[in-house]
Design a protein around this motif. Structure first.
Motif, PDB file in Angstrom:
ATOM      1  N   PRO A 149      11.199 -11.097   4.478  1.00 45.51           N
ATOM      2  CA  PRO A 149      11.560 -10.726   5.852  1.00 45.51           C
ATOM      3  C   PRO A 149      12.722 -11.563   6.396  1.00 45.51           C
ATOM      4  N   PRO A 150      13.461 -10.968   7.335  1.00 49.06           N
ATOM      5  CA  PRO A 150      13.353  -9.565   7.765  1.00 49.06           C
ATOM      6  C   PRO A 150      14.054  -8.640   6.772  1.00 49.06           C
ATOM      7  N   ALA A 151      13.595  -7.390   6.721  1.00 47.04           N
ATOM      8  CA  ALA A 151      14.220  -6.408   5.840  1.00 47.04           C
ATOM      9  C   ALA A 151      15.658  -6.153   6.289  1.00 47.04           C
ATOM     10  N   ARG A 152      16.536  -5.944   5.320  1.00 45.26           N
ATOM     11  CA  ARG A 152      17.927  -5.655   5.687  1.00 45.26           C
ATOM     12  C   ARG A 152      18.561  -4.762   4.626  1.00 45.26           C
ATOM     13  N   LYS A 153      19.490  -3.982   5.031  1.00 45.48           N
ATOM     14  CA  LYS A 153      20.180  -3.039   4.158  1.00 45.48           C
ATOM     15  C   LYS A 153      21.168  -3.781   3.236  1.00 45.48           C
ATOM     16  N   ILE A 164      17.263  -7.095  -8.438  1.00 42.06           N
ATOM     17  CA  ILE A 164      16.189  -6.758  -9.375  1.00 42.06           C
ATOM     18  C   ILE A 164      16.266  -7.661 -10.605  1.00 42.06           C
ATOM     19  N   ASP A 165      17.449  -7.855 -11.138  1.00 41.61           N
ATOM     20  CA  ASP A 165      17.635  -8.675 -12.336  1.00 41.61           C
ATOM     21  C   ASP A 165      17.216 -10.123 -12.078  1.00 41.61           C
ATOM     22  N   LYS A 166      17.618 -10.693 -10.951  1.00 41.50           N
ATOM     23  CA  LYS A 166      17.287 -12.082 -10.634  1.00 41.50           C
ATOM     24  C   LYS A 166      15.781 -12.260 -10.411  1.00 41.50           C
ATOM     25  N   CYS A 167      15.179 -11.314  -9.739  1.00 39.74           N
ATOM     26  CA  CYS A 167      13.729 -11.430  -9.480  1.00 39.74           C
ATOM     27  C   CYS A 167      12.926 -11.315 -10.777  1.00 39.74           C
ATOM     28  N   LEU A 168      13.355 -10.429 -11.677  1.00 34.73           N
ATOM     29  CA  LEU A 168      12.667 -10.310 -12.968  1.00 34.73           C
ATOM     30  C   LEU A 168      12.839 -11.577 -13.797  1.00 34.73           C
ATOM     31  N   ASP A 173      17.744 -15.553  -5.067  1.00 37.37           N
ATOM     32  CA  ASP A 173      18.859 -14.667  -4.724  1.00 37.37           C
ATOM     33  C   ASP A 173      19.301 -14.950  -3.288  1.00 37.37           C
ATOM     34  N   GLY A 174      19.690 -16.201  -3.058  1.00 35.93           N
ATOM     35  CA  GLY A 174      20.148 -16.573  -1.721  1.00 35.93           C
ATOM     36  C   GLY A 174      19.075 -16.353  -0.670  1.00 35.93           C
ATOM     37  N   ASP A 175      19.462 -15.670   0.400  1.00 32.50           N
ATOM     38  CA  ASP A 175      18.524 -15.387   1.493  1.00 32.50           C
ATOM     39  C   ASP A 175      17.631 -14.186   1.202  1.00 32.50           C
ATOM     40  N   ASN A 176      17.894 -13.483   0.122  1.00 26.41           N
ATOM     41  CA  ASN A 176      17.093 -12.299  -0.228  1.00 26.41           C
ATOM     42  C   ASN A 176      15.914 -12.722  -1.105  1.00 26.41           C
ATOM     43  N   LEU A 177      14.795 -12.953  -0.437  1.00 29.20           N
ATOM     44  CA  LEU A 177      13.604 -13.405  -1.154  1.00 29.20           C
ATOM     45  C   LEU A 177      13.052 -12.284  -2.028  1.00 29.20           C
ATOM     46  N   CYS A 178      12.516 -12.686  -3.170  1.00 32.66           N
ATOM     47  CA  CYS A 178      11.907 -11.701  -4.079  1.00 32.66           C
ATOM     48  C   CYS A 178      10.476 -11.416  -3.648  1.00 32.66           C
ATOM     49  N   SER A 179      10.124 -10.148  -3.594  1.00 33.20           N
ATOM     50  CA  SER A 179       8.751  -9.770  -3.310  1.00 33.20           C
ATOM     51  C   SER A 179       7.871 -10.229  -4.465  1.00 33.20           C
ATOM     52  N   SER A 180       6.668 -10.671  -4.152  1.00 34.25           N
ATOM     53  CA  SER A 180       5.799 -11.241  -5.194  1.00 34.25           C
ATOM     54  C   SER A 180       5.351 -10.227  -6.228  1.00 34.25           C
ATOM     55  N   ASN A 181       5.307  -8.945  -5.862  1.00 32.25           N
ATOM     56  CA  ASN A 181       4.844  -7.955  -6.842  1.00 32.25           C
ATOM     57  C   ASN A 181       5.976  -7.124  -7.436  1.00 32.25           C
ATOM     58  N   ILE A 194      17.896   9.161  -7.565  1.00 34.91           N
ATOM     59  CA  ILE A 194      17.525   8.188  -6.525  1.00 34.91           C
ATOM     60  C   ILE A 194      18.606   8.173  -5.443  1.00 34.91           C
ATOM     61  N   THR A 195      18.200   8.504  -4.233  1.00 36.37           N
ATOM     62  CA  THR A 195      19.130   8.443  -3.106  1.00 36.37           C
ATOM     63  C   THR A 195      18.947   7.169  -2.286  1.00 36.37           C
ATOM     64  N   ASP A 196      17.759   6.571  -2.385  1.00 35.48           N
ATOM     65  CA  ASP A 196      17.505   5.320  -1.661  1.00 35.48           C
ATOM     66  C   ASP A 196      16.440   4.529  -2.423  1.00 35.48           C
ATOM     67  N   ILE A 197      16.588   3.214  -2.456  1.00 38.32           N
ATOM     68  CA  ILE A 197      15.601   2.332  -3.099  1.00 38.32           C
ATOM     69  C   ILE A 197      15.305   1.193  -2.142  1.00 38.32           C
ATOM     70  N   LYS A 198      14.029   0.980  -1.876  1.00 36.70           N
ATOM     71  CA  LYS A 198      13.610  -0.010  -0.868  1.00 36.70           C
ATOM     72  C   LYS A 198      12.580  -0.940  -1.495  1.00 36.70           C
ATOM     73  N   GLU A 199      12.875  -2.231  -1.477  1.00 35.05           N
ATOM     74  CA  GLU A 199      11.939  -3.229  -1.984  1.00 35.05           C
ATOM     75  C   GLU A 199      10.713  -3.300  -1.081  1.00 35.05           C
ATOM     76  N   ILE A 200       9.515  -3.336  -1.690  1.00 34.99           N
ATOM     77  CA  ILE A 200       8.265  -3.398  -0.912  1.00 34.99           C
ATOM     78  C   ILE A 200       7.870  -4.860  -0.742  1.00 34.99           C
ATOM     79  N   PHE A 201       7.761  -5.303   0.503  1.00 36.53           N
ATOM     80  CA  PHE A 201       7.427  -6.706   0.765  1.00 36.53           C
ATOM     81  C   PHE A 201       5.969  -6.971   0.448  1.00 36.53           C
ATOM     82  N   HIS A 202       5.721  -8.109  -0.213  1.00 39.55           N
ATOM     83  CA  HIS A 202       4.363  -8.598  -0.436  1.00 39.55           C
ATOM     84  C   HIS A 202       4.459 -10.088  -0.663  1.00 39.55           C
ATOM     85  N   SER A 203       3.706 -10.844   0.129  1.00 36.53           N
ATOM     86  CA  SER A 203       3.798 -12.308   0.057  1.00 36.53           C
ATOM     87  C   SER A 203       3.051 -12.836  -1.150  1.00 36.53           C
TER      88      SER A 203
END
Length: 203
Positions: A149-153, A164-168, A173-181, A194-203
């Motif tokens: 959080p907060p979500a951002r485009k 995706i590569d860094k989280c795997l 990834d700087g201020d873009n935290l990786c979701s735990s799942n 795919i027209t849109d891809i949205k990371e699902i937040f999970h602590s």
């Protein structure tokens, strides 16, 4: 002669009395032998007291009763906390799919696995299941969103690919935290792109 007769009768009478006395003594002895000893009579036997019925009062106090078994523990937690079942999985929106990317997207393709919904104390999450699926292509001008959080485009779709590569790889990834799942909600068009891809937040 008379005195002699008296003496004879006296002797006979004395003998008779002695014989009768002897017979009486024998009868008494026989009665004593045939009579049970005093210790063998019911009157001399100790009185048997029947035990109190099971569960009834005793001399030491009232009857003991078994404590009731405790109720089975509840599967739910404290107030406001989910139990073993946090409800049915969220219904998928039309044209949407929850996926788990398996590696860096290349040449505009998303490599992924399908997912299943799993309950947890944070109202549930998605986990990857099964084998890797046929890659999906990104449509031209596809967009992406970081979970936050907060979500951002994302400024461009390549930022999401790098994320995706860094989280795997368990990198930051700087201020873009990786979701735990590590799962994403993708939107597909009629061409299954795919027209849109949205990371699902999970602590």
């Amino acid at each position: 002669m008379y005195p002699t007769t008296r003496r004879m009768w006296g002797g006979i009478t004395a003998a008779t009395v002695a014989a009768l006395a002897l017979v009486a003594c024998d009868a008494d002895d026989k009665d004593k032998k045939d009579t049970p000893k005093a210790a063998d009579t019911p009157a001399a036997t100790a009185q048997v007291v029947a035990p109190a019925p099971s569960g009834g009062p005793t001399a030491s106090g009232p009857a003991r009763t078994q404590a009731p078994k405790s109720a089975e523990p509840s599967t739910g937690g404290a107030s406001g906390e989910p139990g073993e079942d946090c409800g049915p999985p969220p219904a998928a929106k039309p044209g949407h799919k929850i996926v788990y990317p398996t590696k860096l997207p290349t040449k505009g393709s998303l490599y992924y696995k399908n997912t299943k919904f799993v309950c947890d104390p944070n109202d549930g999450h998605y986990e990857p299941v099964g084998a890797e699926q046929t890659p999906l292509l990104f449509a031209p001008k596809a967009t992406g969103t970081f979970a936050g959080p907060p979500a951002r485009k994302a400024e461009y779709i390549g930022q999401i690919w790098e994320h995706i590569d860094k989280c795997l790889s368990h990198q930051t990834d700087g201020d873009n935290l990786c979701s735990s799942n590590g799962t994403y909600d993708i939107t597909l068009n009629a061409a299954n792109e795919i027209t849109d891809i949205k990371e699902i937040f999970h602590s």
